[in-house]
Each structure stands twice: as structure tokens, then as C-alpha cells.
Enzyme design. Structure first.
Site, mmCIF file in Angstrom:
data_model
loop_
_atom_site.group_PDB
_atom_site.id
_atom_site.type_symbol
_atom_site.label_atom_id
_atom_site.label_comp_id
_atom_site.label_asym_id
_atom_site.label_seq_id
_atom_site.Cartn_x
_atom_site.Cartn_y
_atom_site.Cartn_z
ATOM 1 C CG ASP A 1 1.333 0.411 -0.751
ATOM 2 O OD1 ASP A 1 2.348 -0.168 -1.201
ATOM 3 O OD2 ASP A 1 0.486 -0.181 -0.058
HETATM 4 C C1 NOJ Z 1 2.380 -3.054 -1.404
HETATM 5 C C2 NOJ Z 1 1.903 -3.242 0.002
HETATM 6 O O1 NOJ Z 1 0.600 -2.721 0.141
HETATM 7 C C3 NOJ Z 1 2.801 -2.618 1.046
HETATM 8 O O2 NOJ Z 1 2.374 -3.046 2.308
HETATM 9 C C4 NOJ Z 1 4.239 -2.977 0.807
HETATM 10 O O3 NOJ Z 1 5.058 -2.407 1.800
HETATM 11 C C5 NOJ Z 1 4.642 -2.514 -0.578
HETATM 12 N N1 NOJ Z 1 3.816 -3.173 -1.565
HETATM 13 C C6 NOJ Z 1 6.111 -2.795 -0.876
HETATM 14 O O4 NOJ Z 1 6.330 -4.127 -1.027
#
Ligand code: NOJ
Length: 739
Positions: free
Chosen positions: A287
Site C-alpha cells: 500500500d
Molecule cells: C491507499 C489505500 O489504502 C489503498 O486502498 C489505495 O489503493 C492506495 N492508497 C492507492 O490509492
């Protein structure tokens, strides 16, 4: 009967089934792919390999940064997120494919969660359809629009089980149940990927957030999780496993610490379970800056250690932070990483690029984008799925549906003429200007109706200055529709709430309006269960609409005026207050289950132990009767199957949908089992007076569970078999499973 010995293990069978179920196209193509990957690996420099492991963020408006072009030209970038639009993506891709030494295409990702431009209901709302066909349709439309805009990879489905409605990201998943969550996971993976995601209307999907992210303590986003392996395997893993079985191409490792080891550096989840047990061969992306955050988690002293921890645990691609990139060479030199682990990560990334067809077809056909975006059929699908996601929570005296011959209606509330909030907090490239408000929807549906609109207050208002106008509008009308709830940014990422009441003074507005004595329908828009006790007790009708997307207003009008009969069911429990949380239907019995007449049982002094609305709950404009619950056999062996049937009859005067739900309870087992576990469901449409037999099959995968030594087994003994219209109102019979 308690059995300590596993009677049936399914590991071998599971592997065989997996082999049979894997998309044939991959295994046939993969021979060629693997040798091409080997050839590429043989030519790549270490810097180029580390470049493949890097994903960088574009800009919020979908553009790329000059630095991306430079890195792409040098072959030092594997992927981006947020860069989108056919022209822009092609421009960036052209640099990678035409100007870099090895011509490796970029993998372009984006959060296409519940729609790209045509926005469907938030995922929790889609789950409330209890209809995998609708959910697959939503994902399929999203994939078509996203691919035409140059996106290859969506960071969805989010398959986190969530038992805490304070957690804002409960809106992004399918609720509290692993069985329903698994069905939704499969539907979304199929919808996004089809059986071949190299097609120009498909994208590769990403099961996230691996894992237990939804178990954040106190519902606070990014917070610590501590979950036994038993509960991981029984509750949190199944939707991810369902995604793997459906062929999902990628995973995202989550932000949370899990049992003391951050999930983005957790060898147990990333390697032992995902790669070794489940044989997942796609990409794991971290993430956003989760690798860098290992430093704050306190398991790495610096970026170098963070990179070593994450990569060796099984993360292949680093999102946004650049620790793999910047430290990989030194780590290799110091023998803290092996060449093999870097090569394997690169291999998995290249594999997905090959499966996406990017080496042969790296560009997007620029003429497609305007054809498919917001096409009439996509918009029609969004309207239908939205209406199917609504849950009728209350309808005293059949106040709904409203009569189209009414002379006037007051349309009140902060969300009654709002377009931005209804598309949700994570609405891809969705735009407020594409959306239809409730006011617009009602006017389009019943043009002759006099609509007295007044906002009354803002979602988060402290003031009551707008109340008088709303009350006057109610007085001047025959009926009232009041649209209240949360704003979209009150759920989703970093949007936890410690109170899940209606925000601001909205409840006071409802009370003031109901004082007029006019029949009042409350329409809710929200990204989580809300504590709405006063409304549940005092408002005659409540329609839960979540954030229903671009077509929300039309779909709400369809349901309020009876063109569509609501048939959605809650995918998550609605508690009475936050003190009851976590409150979920599939809990264990305890040694002292709640008993109103016995103080020393598991309950509260100041509130009932029961939910306000249970899991699986939802009404219809018609009435259904379930009867004649039968088993094909009263007893089966541990490897056997049994057919469960019941008769469903529409006893009302209009057509409608009922979701028939099948629950089991393993009465005595070597481990304590939940009081109910969903093991089947069917959304059935019946005409007035129509009767139909509903049929389910229960076999080892439904009756089995994890034993004390974490083997999946069917234990002999009695099982209760329950069928009903929600998790509380159930017919019940008993099945004996014999050794
Ligand atoms: C953080 C989020 O937790 C995740 O769900 C997302 O896909 C990513 N950012 C990318 O935007």
C-alpha cells in the site's frame, strides 16, 4: 459429539480443484511467457530490475510528472498510479516502449473501486444487493471504461471483512460476513478481469488489503490488529482465497501491524499462506508508502532495513516510497537480499504485464474512450444496480411506495439536491456533474408532482436557521421525503468516526418536520451502519440507499414511487449504539449467552444485546412466506452432501425480490463455533402469488471448519440448518453428520 481427530482434510482436493479451476488460457500461454521473462531477466541490469519494482504516483488530475518520463526512458520505472486518460497514458507508455533500452511497457494502475466514470453504489451498497450478477456487472462496466482510459490495473476489490462501523473503510468492502464477502470477491474479480484481462475492456484486479486491515483496533484507520490464526483463517482470509481461486492477478499488502508484524513485511501472510499454500503467482504491491512506514512501525531502523524486510517477506512492488529502488543494490552487495528474491519479484511483475498483453499491445485505442464512457448501457446498468442495492428498513402502513398521483411532496434535507456526495468518497474519475440528484430524479419521474424543496440544514450543521423553511414546506405538502445521512468524506480512507449517529442537527430537523404530522419517508445516504434508534422507532418509513452513484437520484425515485420494489438486505449489522461494537451476527455463544432474566449472562446494563437491524435484514413492498424446510437426507457422512429445500411464496399483491438465506450451526465441535454461519443465499424474484422451491447444497466446504490444529475438517455430530429472510427470522431443522 466432540471429535479431536480430523475426519476429512481437503488440502489435496483443494489443490486439485484449484488446478482444474485455474483459467486454462493462463497455463497455455504461460509456457511462452516464462521463457520470454527468462530472456528479459538475462538482459536486465540490476538498476532496470529495481526499476520494475517501483510504482510512482501521478497527479490527482490524472497527469504524469516530468520525472516519470525520465525514469521511463531510462527503464527505471515499472508502474504508476493515478495517471489516466487514453492520450496521457499513451504518451507516457510511448516513452517506455519506444525509448527505453528493453522496451518494457509500464503498468498503469488506478483505484477503480465502484466505477470509473459511470459510478455504481459504493461497495458496501453493492454487497447489499446480495446479487453477484449485479456486482459483476458493475465491475465489468468499470473495467470497460477504465481500460479505454488507459488503465490496466485496478486496486480493487477491497475484500476486508469489517465488524466495526466506526472504521470508515467499511464502506469499501462487502461487510461483516466471509461467505457473502467471498461471493462478492469472486463476482468483482470476474467482472474486472473476465477470463482474459488482455482484452481491451478488462483490467487486472487487486485483492486488498492483505490482511486483517478491517480489524483495526477501536475502528481507527491504520491502527494495530491482533487476530488469532484461527480467526484469520476462518473470517479474514476466505474472501482473499476466493479472489485467488477466481484468478485475481495481484494483491496489495496492508498498512496495519498484524500480531506484531506489519502486514507489509509479514512472511507468514505474504509468503507462507499466499505463495506456498495458495500458489498465488501474481504481484504483491505494497500500500501507499507502507514500506517506508515500517520505520515508524518500529521494525526497521531506516529505508534500507525497510526494503529488506518488505522484499524478503514477499512484497514485489513498492508503491510511492522508493526504498527498494534506492537500497536494493547495497542490500544485494551486503547479502541482505538475494538476487533470486529480486528476480522473482521482477518475474511476477513481468508475468502480469505479459498476461495483460502489454508487450504486444501496449497502447490504448484512443477512439474507444469517448464511445464507452458514460454510454447509455453503462448508465442504465448503474441505475438498475443502484435500485437493487437499496434496503427498506421500515415501512409502516405501507406508506411506501408513494402514489404518483400525489399532488405535492416536500423534499427536504441536506442530501436531497446533492450530486457530489452520492457518488461516494472513492469515485474513480466520477464527476458530480454526471450525477442525478434525488430532486432531479423525482422531477423526471413524476413531472406533474409539485415538489416543495428545502434543504433544512447542512450534513454537519450546528444551526437550525433553515428548519422553518423545511417545516413550512412539509406543512404545504401531502407527504415528506427527507434525505439525510453522512457526507461522502465521512467514510472511506482516514474517515473513522467515534459516533455513528446522524451528523450535525439532522435528527432535530427530522423531529421538527415530523411534528407537522405529515407522513414522512426517511431516505438515508451513508457509508456505514448508523445508529438511528429514534428514526427506527418514530419515522414510519426508512430507505437505506448508501451512496448509490451517478444514477442515485433516478434509482431512488424508481423505488420511492414503486417502479422498482426494493429487495436489498443488510450486509452488515446496524448496532443500537457504539458501545455494542463489535456487534456481528456470527459471534460465538459464550458460556453465558444473554438471558433477560439472568443478570450473570453476557449483556449490558444500559442497552439490549441485540442489534437495531440484524445482518441480512430488509423488507419489500410485498410479503413473502417461507415454509416446508426439508433436507434430502436426515444424516450424511463427513464427505457427503445434502440438499436443503424450502418453499418461498409471494403472498402480497405485487412482484418482488426476496433473498433467501441459509445458515448453519455446528452444535458441538472441538472448537466453539458461531451461533450462525451464512452458507448460501439466493435473490429470487416472484410475481404476486407465485410460489417457488428454493434449493441449496451443503457439502464439506460449507460444513467444515478449522479444528484446533487449524486443519479444515468436517466434524461429525449435529448441525442446525436454518433458512430465512434475515439472520434472525429463520426456519430450523437438524442434520446429523456421521463419522
Ligand atoms: C491507499 C489505500 O489504502 C489503498 O486502498 C489505495 O489503493 C492506495 N492508497 C492507492 O490509492
Amino acid at each position: 459429539m466432540r471429535s479431536t481427530k480430523p475426519i476429512t482434510t481437503f488440502s489435496l482436493l483443494g489443490v486439485l480443484l484449484l488446478l482444474i479451476a485455474s483459467p486454462a488460457s493462463w497455463s497455455q500461454q504461460d509456457n511462452g511467457i516464462e521463457s520470454r521473462i527468462n530472456a528479459l531477466l538475462g538482459q536486465m541490469t540490476l538498476a532496470e530490475k529495481l526499476g520494475q519494482l517501483q510504482q510512482l504516483d501521478g497527479e490527482a488530475n490524472g497527469n504524469f510528472r516530468p520525472e516519470h518520463l525520465e525514469l521511463a526512458r531510462k527503464g527505471l520505472l515499472g508502474s504508476t498510479l493515478n495517471v489516466r486518460g487514453a492520450q496521457r497514458t499513451n504518451q507516457l507508455q510511448r516513452v517506455a516502449v519506444e525509448q527505453s533500452r528493453l522496451k518494457i511497457p509500464l503498468l498503469l494502475g488506478f483505484d477503480v473501486i465502484h466505477g470509473y466514470r459511470t459510478i455504481f453504489p459504493i461497495s458496501l451498497g453493492e454487497a447489499a444487493t446480495w446479487d453477484p450478477v449485479s456486482v459483476e456487472r458493475g465491475a465489468s462496466v468499470a473495467a470497460e471504461e477504465a481500460r479505454a482510459a488507459g488503465i490496466h490495473w485496478t486496486f480493487a476489490p477491497m475484500v476486508d471483512i469489517a465488524r466495526d462501523p466506526r472504521w470508515g473503510r467499511i464502506s469499501e468492502g462487502s461487510g461483516e460476513d466471509p461467505y457473502l464477502g467471498s461471493a462478492m470477491a469472486r463476482a468483482r474479480v470476474h467482472g474486472f478481469q473476465g477470463d482474459d484481462y488482455s482484452r481491451d475492456n478488462k483490467v487486472v484486479a487487486c485483492a486488498k488489503h492483505w490482511v486483517a486491515y478491517g480489524a483495526a483496533e477501536a475502528g481507527r484507520d491504520y491502527n494495530t490488529t491482533d487476530v488469532s490464526e484461527f480467526t484469520l483463517r476462518s473470517i479474514y482470509f476466505p474472501p482473499f482465497k476466493a479472489a485467488v481461486d477466481a484468478g485475481v492477478g495481484t494483491f496489495m499488502s496492508s498498512f496495519n501491524a498484524l500480531n506484531g508484524v506489519p502486514a507489509s513485511a509479514n512472511p507468514f501472510t505474504l509468503t507462507k499462506v499466499l505463495r506456498d499454500e495458495w500458489k498465488f503467482d501474481g504481484i504483491v504491491v505494497s500500500d501507499y508508502t507502507a514500506v517506508e512506514e515500517l520505520i515508524k512501525h518500529g521494525i526497521a531502523a531506516d529505508g534500507k532495513e525497510a526494503a529488506a524486510e518488505a522484499l524478503s517477506a514477499g512484497v514485489d512492488m513498492e508503491m510511492v516510497s522508493r526504498n527498494f529502488n534506492q537500497n536494493g543494490a547495497e542490500l544485494l552487495q551486503q547479502n541482505r537480499l538475494t538476487q533470486h528474491s529480486i528476480d522473482e519479484a521482477v518475474r511476477r511483475i513481468l508475468r502480469i504485464k505479459f498476461r495483460l498483453g502489454l508487450f504486444s499491445n501496449p497502447y490504448t485505442n484512443e477512439s474507444l474512450e469517448s464511445k464507452v464512457t458514460l454510454s447509455a448501457s453503462n448508465v442504465a446498468a448503474a441505475r438498475e444496480v443502484a435500485a437493487r442495492s437499496f434496503v427498506l428498513l421500515k415501512n409502516d402502513n405501507n406508506i411506501l411506495p408513494l402514489n404518483k398521483n400525489l399532488g405535492s411532496v416536500a423534499l427536504l434535507g441536506p442530501l436531497a439536491d446533492d450530486k457530489r456526495n452520492m457518488i461516494g468518497s472513492w469515485s474513480g474519475d466520477g464527476r458530480a456533474e454526471d450525477a442525478v440528484s434525488v430532486l432531479q430524479g423525482i422531477k423526471a419521474k413524476v413531472p406533474q408532482l409539485k415538489v416543495n424543496y428545502a434543504k433544512g440544514c447542512e450534513v454537519n450543521c450546528e444551526q437550525t436557521s433553515g428548519f422553518a423553511e423545511a417545516v413550512n414546506a412539509a406543512r404545504a405538502s401531502e407527504a415528506v421525503i427527507i434525505v439525510v445521512g453522512e457526507s461522502a468524506d465521512m467514510s472511506g480512507e482516514a474517515a473513522s468516526r467515534s459516533s455513528i449517529d446522524l451528523p450535525g442537527r439532522q435528527l432535530d430537523l427530522i423531529k421538527a418536520v415530523q411534528e407537522t404530522g405529515k407522513p414522512t419517508v426517511v431516505v438515508l445516504m451513508n457509508g456505514r451502519p448508523l445508529t438511528i434508534n429514534w428514526i427506527a422507532e418514530n419515522s414510519p418509513a426508512i430507505l437505506e440507499t448508501w451512496f448509490a452513484g451517478t444514477q442515485a437520484g433516478n434509482a431512488i425515485a424508481d423505488v420511492l414511487f414503486g417502479d422498482v420494489n426494493p429487495g436489498g438486505k443488510l450486509p452488515v449489522t446496524f448496532p443500537r449504539n457504539v458501545g455494542q461494537i463489535p456487534l456481528y451476527y456470527n459471534h460465538l455463544n459464550t458460556g453465558r449467552p444473554p438471558d433477560a432474566n439472568n443478570k450473570y449472562t453476557s449483556k449490558y446494563l444500559d442497552v439490549s444485546w441485540t442489534p437495531l437491524f440484524p445482518f441480512g435484514y430488509g423488507l419489500s413492498y410485498t410479503k413473502f412466506k417461507l415454509s416446508n424446510l426439508q433436507l434430502s437426507a436426515p444424516r450424511i457422512g463427513t464427505n457427503g452432501n445434502v440438499t436443503v429445500t424450502a418453499d418461498l411464496e409471494n403472498t402480497g399483491s405485487r412482484a418482488g425480490d426476496e433473498v433467501v438465506q441459509l445458515y448453519i450451526r455446528d452444535v458441538v465441535s472441538s472448537v466453539s463455533r458461531p451461533v450462525k454461519e451464512l452458507k448460501g443465499f439466493q435473490r429470487v424474484t416472484l410475481q404476486a402469488n407465485e410460489k417457488k422451491q428454493v434449493k441449496f447444497t451443503l457439502g464439506p466446504s460449507e460444513l467444515g471448519s478449522y479444528s484446533r490444529d487449524l486443519k479444515f475438517v468436517v466434524e461429525p455430530g449435529e448441525f442446525k440448518i436454518m433458512v430465512g429472510s434475515n439472520s434472525v427470522d429463520l426456519l430450523e431443522t437438524s442434520l446429523q453428520v456421521q463419522p
